[in-house]
Motif scaffolding. Structure first.
Motif, mmCIF file in Angstrom:
data_model
loop_
_atom_site.group_PDB
_atom_site.id
_atom_site.type_symbol
_atom_site.label_atom_id
_atom_site.label_comp_id
_atom_site.label_asym_id
_atom_site.label_seq_id
_atom_site.Cartn_x
_atom_site.Cartn_y
_atom_site.Cartn_z
ATOM 1 N N ARG A 1 36.716 71.865 10.600
ATOM 2 C CA ARG A 1 36.173 73.218 10.772
ATOM 3 C C ARG A 1 36.823 74.240 9.844
ATOM 4 O O ARG A 1 37.986 74.108 9.465
ATOM 5 C CB ARG A 1 36.371 73.660 12.227
ATOM 6 C CG ARG A 1 35.668 72.788 13.234
ATOM 7 C CD ARG A 1 35.851 73.313 14.633
ATOM 8 N NE ARG A 1 35.231 74.635 14.803
ATOM 9 C CZ ARG A 1 33.940 74.829 14.999
ATOM 10 N NH1 ARG A 1 33.124 73.801 15.031
ATOM 11 N NH2 ARG A 1 33.462 76.047 15.161
ATOM 12 N N ASP B 1 36.137 66.809 13.484
ATOM 13 C CA ASP B 1 35.408 68.022 13.127
ATOM 14 C C ASP B 1 36.264 68.846 12.182
ATOM 15 O O ASP B 1 37.211 69.513 12.592
ATOM 16 C CB ASP B 1 35.071 68.817 14.390
ATOM 17 C CG ASP B 1 34.109 69.957 14.109
ATOM 18 O OD1 ASP B 1 33.554 70.005 12.998
ATOM 19 O OD2 ASP B 1 33.916 70.801 15.002
ATOM 20 N N TYR C 1 21.165 68.811 10.375
ATOM 21 C CA TYR C 1 22.447 69.330 9.918
ATOM 22 C C TYR C 1 22.337 70.806 9.542
ATOM 23 O O TYR C 1 21.297 71.284 9.097
ATOM 24 C CB TYR C 1 22.969 68.527 8.733
ATOM 25 C CG TYR C 1 23.488 67.163 9.127
ATOM 26 C CD1 TYR C 1 24.742 67.020 9.711
ATOM 27 C CD2 TYR C 1 22.715 66.026 8.945
ATOM 28 C CE1 TYR C 1 25.223 65.772 10.081
ATOM 29 C CE2 TYR C 1 23.182 64.772 9.316
ATOM 30 C CZ TYR C 1 24.430 64.654 9.884
ATOM 31 O OH TYR C 1 24.892 63.426 10.268
ATOM 32 N N ASP D 1 30.405 68.632 17.733
ATOM 33 C CA ASP D 1 29.968 67.472 16.964
ATOM 34 C C ASP D 1 30.900 67.269 15.779
ATOM 35 O O ASP D 1 31.418 68.241 15.219
ATOM 36 C CB ASP D 1 28.543 67.672 16.439
ATOM 37 C CG ASP D 1 27.496 67.565 17.527
ATOM 38 O OD1 ASP D 1 27.596 66.645 18.353
ATOM 39 O OD2 ASP D 1 26.585 68.414 17.551
ATOM 40 N N PRO D 2 31.105 66.028 15.350
ATOM 41 C CA PRO D 2 31.916 65.809 14.143
ATOM 42 C C PRO D 2 31.309 66.542 12.957
ATOM 43 O O PRO D 2 30.091 66.528 12.761
ATOM 44 C CB PRO D 2 31.861 64.286 13.949
ATOM 45 C CG PRO D 2 31.546 63.742 15.301
ATOM 46 C CD PRO D 2 30.658 64.757 15.951
ATOM 47 N N GLY D 3 32.153 67.207 12.190
ATOM 48 C CA GLY D 3 31.688 67.940 11.022
ATOM 49 C C GLY D 3 32.496 67.569 9.800
ATOM 50 O O GLY D 3 33.711 67.337 9.894
ATOM 51 N N THR D 4 31.837 67.508 8.662
ATOM 52 C CA THR D 4 32.516 67.229 7.401
ATOM 53 C C THR D 4 32.479 68.477 6.524
ATOM 54 O O THR D 4 31.859 69.479 6.869
ATOM 55 C CB THR D 4 31.850 66.054 6.671
ATOM 56 O OG1 THR D 4 30.474 66.383 6.421
ATOM 57 C CG2 THR D 4 31.924 64.788 7.512
ATOM 58 N N HIS E 1 31.033 73.819 6.059
ATOM 59 C CA HIS E 1 31.085 72.883 7.180
ATOM 60 C C HIS E 1 29.680 72.327 7.417
ATOM 61 O O HIS E 1 28.731 73.087 7.620
ATOM 62 C CB HIS E 1 31.588 73.646 8.412
ATOM 63 C CG HIS E 1 31.623 72.871 9.687
ATOM 64 N ND1 HIS E 1 30.660 72.986 10.658
ATOM 65 C CD2 HIS E 1 32.544 72.002 10.178
ATOM 66 C CE1 HIS E 1 30.975 72.225 11.702
ATOM 67 N NE2 HIS E 1 32.103 71.621 11.429
ATOM 68 N N LYS E 2 29.550 71.006 7.385
ATOM 69 C CA LYS E 2 28.275 70.341 7.639
ATOM 70 C C LYS E 2 28.349 69.639 8.986
ATOM 71 O O LYS E 2 29.156 68.731 9.172
ATOM 72 C CB LYS E 2 27.958 69.331 6.538
ATOM 73 C CG LYS E 2 26.698 68.502 6.798
ATOM 74 C CD LYS E 2 26.518 67.428 5.739
ATOM 75 C CE LYS E 2 25.292 66.566 6.049
ATOM 76 N NZ LYS E 2 25.121 65.477 5.049
ATOM 77 N N ALA E 3 27.516 70.074 9.927
ATOM 78 C CA ALA E 3 27.492 69.472 11.253
ATOM 79 C C ALA E 3 26.155 69.764 11.900
ATOM 80 O O ALA E 3 25.358 70.565 11.401
ATOM 81 C CB ALA E 3 28.634 69.993 12.120
ATOM 82 N N LYS E 4 25.892 69.138 13.049
ATOM 83 C CA LYS E 4 24.627 69.319 13.749
ATOM 84 C C LYS E 4 24.665 70.451 14.761
ATOM 85 O O LYS E 4 23.624 70.798 15.335
ATOM 86 C CB LYS E 4 24.205 68.019 14.423
ATOM 87 C CG LYS E 4 23.850 66.918 13.437
ATOM 88 C CD LYS E 4 23.354 65.672 14.147
ATOM 89 C CE LYS E 4 22.940 64.606 13.137
ATOM 90 N NZ LYS E 4 22.421 63.386 13.805
#
Length: 385
Positions: free
Chosen positions: A106, A104, A43, A71-74, A63-66
């Motif tokens: 964003r 996502d 992440y 990719d889905p992000g929280t 924003h936390k995502a890979k």
């Protein structure tokens, strides 16, 4: 010591003291104050925003995502002390994060309303802009509402800047501006903030700040990511400008616009439109306590687009087009950076959030870093600009 020598010594002391007063010690350089957080595993922490709450504490989201996109992000949420040196462990920003599962979230942005509430906006690609509310005493944001906007042609709008709450004036009460953009250009939405009634942001109309268009030389001009602040009775906006959707690195000056939001009646009401000779992308505007503007941005004129800062001394006058002093705030060494956000924690002391999106490794080098996936707090002072 005779009188002549004593007099000479006293004169030397006085001269030295005057020299210190005339030539004060140079200001400290921009520094990394601390690492706010490092996301685990694959992440990354991106697109941060920071705000000072009514009680003096700081609030940060990111924003936390890979990956940067796809990719889905929280959205993560953390609270900081007033001086920004201590932060709570991050938690999902939404009280019910499952409502946005698989989407996502964003570019989370924070806007403080006149009543002390905070509106967080974010956008979901291909879906639209959402808003969620936090109120004093709460720990998380409530369930998101989708922003419904009429009058903007083209694709579903995205957002980059926080909701701007206008101070109440005359018959203008609880009015806000929302910056958005899509494949037609940069816009702003006028809406009403309704603290207890859904939808919380009731959109009224929308106006274009800058329209995407081809030019005579064959370049396509694209305007995105508008951001704005209010100083006294004037809104000051900056719009990102690119040529051929970013494939051309030169000749894309940011656009600065100004208008009176209380008398605005349409695009003819922009009383100042100016091209600024800065290739600013993913930028942020902060009004300082002395009504200057700290303008931070990813500089596309420099390799890897590091975060630079300019302090605009007289933001209501035409912005200077020569002699601009750009101060390097952060360079992670990765091409995925910028999107800064700043807050003034005391007079002339600024904290700017920046992130390192390099892949994680045990050593620095080869495009990887032990600090990959981390969110940093950079400290600077007005005297440096």
């Amino acid at each position: 010591m005779n009188s002549r020598r004593l007099w000479a010594a006293l004169v030397a002391v006085v001269v030295a003291a005057m020299a210190v007063g005339v030539n004060p010690a140079p200001a400290a350089a921009v520094t990394q104050l601390m690492k706010l957080y490092q996301e685990p595993g694959d992440y990354e922490a991106r697109f941060p925003d920071i705000l000072k709450l009514a009680d003096g504490r700081l609030m940060a989201v990111w924003h936390k995502a890979k990956s940067h996109q796809g990719d889905p992000g929280t959205v993560q949420l953390s609270y900081g002390t007033a001086n920004g040196t201590s932060w709570s462990a991050p938690v999902p920003a939404l009280a019910h994060p499952s409502l946005m599962a698989g989407k996502d979230m964003r570019d989370p942005k924070l806007g403080k309303m006149n009543d002390g509430a905070v509106v967080m906006t974010f956008f979901v690609p291909g879906d639209g802009v959402y808003s969620s509310v936090w109120k004093p005493g709460w720990t998380r944001f409530d369930d998101p509402e989708k922003l419904v906007v009429a009058g903007i042609p083209g694709s579903v709008p995205a957002q980059h800047a926080s909701v701007l709450a206008l101070p109440d004036q005359g018959g203008s009460v609880n009015q806000v501006l929302i910056a958005v953009y899509n494949n037609t250009g940069a816009w702003f939405v006028r809406a009403t903030w309704r603290p207890v009634t859904a939808p919380r942001l009731l959109a009224a109309d929308a106006f274009q700040l800058a329209a995407n268009a081809p030019a005579a030389n064959g370049f396509t001009h694209t305007y995105t990511e508008p951001s704005f602040v209010q100083i006294d009775g004037t809104v000051v906006a900056v719009v990102r400008h690119e040529l051929n959707n970013g494939s051309v690195s030169n000749g894309a000056p940011a656009k600065v616009l100004k208008w009176n939001p209380y008398t605005f009646a349409g695009p003819q009401s922009y009383y100042d439109v100016q091209d600024l000779p800065v290739q600013a992308s993913s930028h942020h505007l902060l009004v300082t306590q002395d009504k200057k503007v700290l303008f931070t941005f990813g500089d596309k004129a420099v390799s890897l687009r590091p975060t630079q800062g300019i302090l605009i001394d007289s933001p209501l006058a035409p912005w200077p087009t020569t002699g601009l002093r750009k101060v390097l705030i952060y360079n992670s060494g990765s091409g995925d950076q910028a999107n800064p956000s700043s807050v003034e924690v005391s007079s002339g002391r600024f904290l700017t959030l920046a992130y390192n999106a390099k892949p994680k490794s045990t050593v620095e080098g080869g495009g990887a870093s032990p600090n990959g996936g981390s969110l940093w707090i950079m400290q600077s002072y007005a005297s440096e600009y």
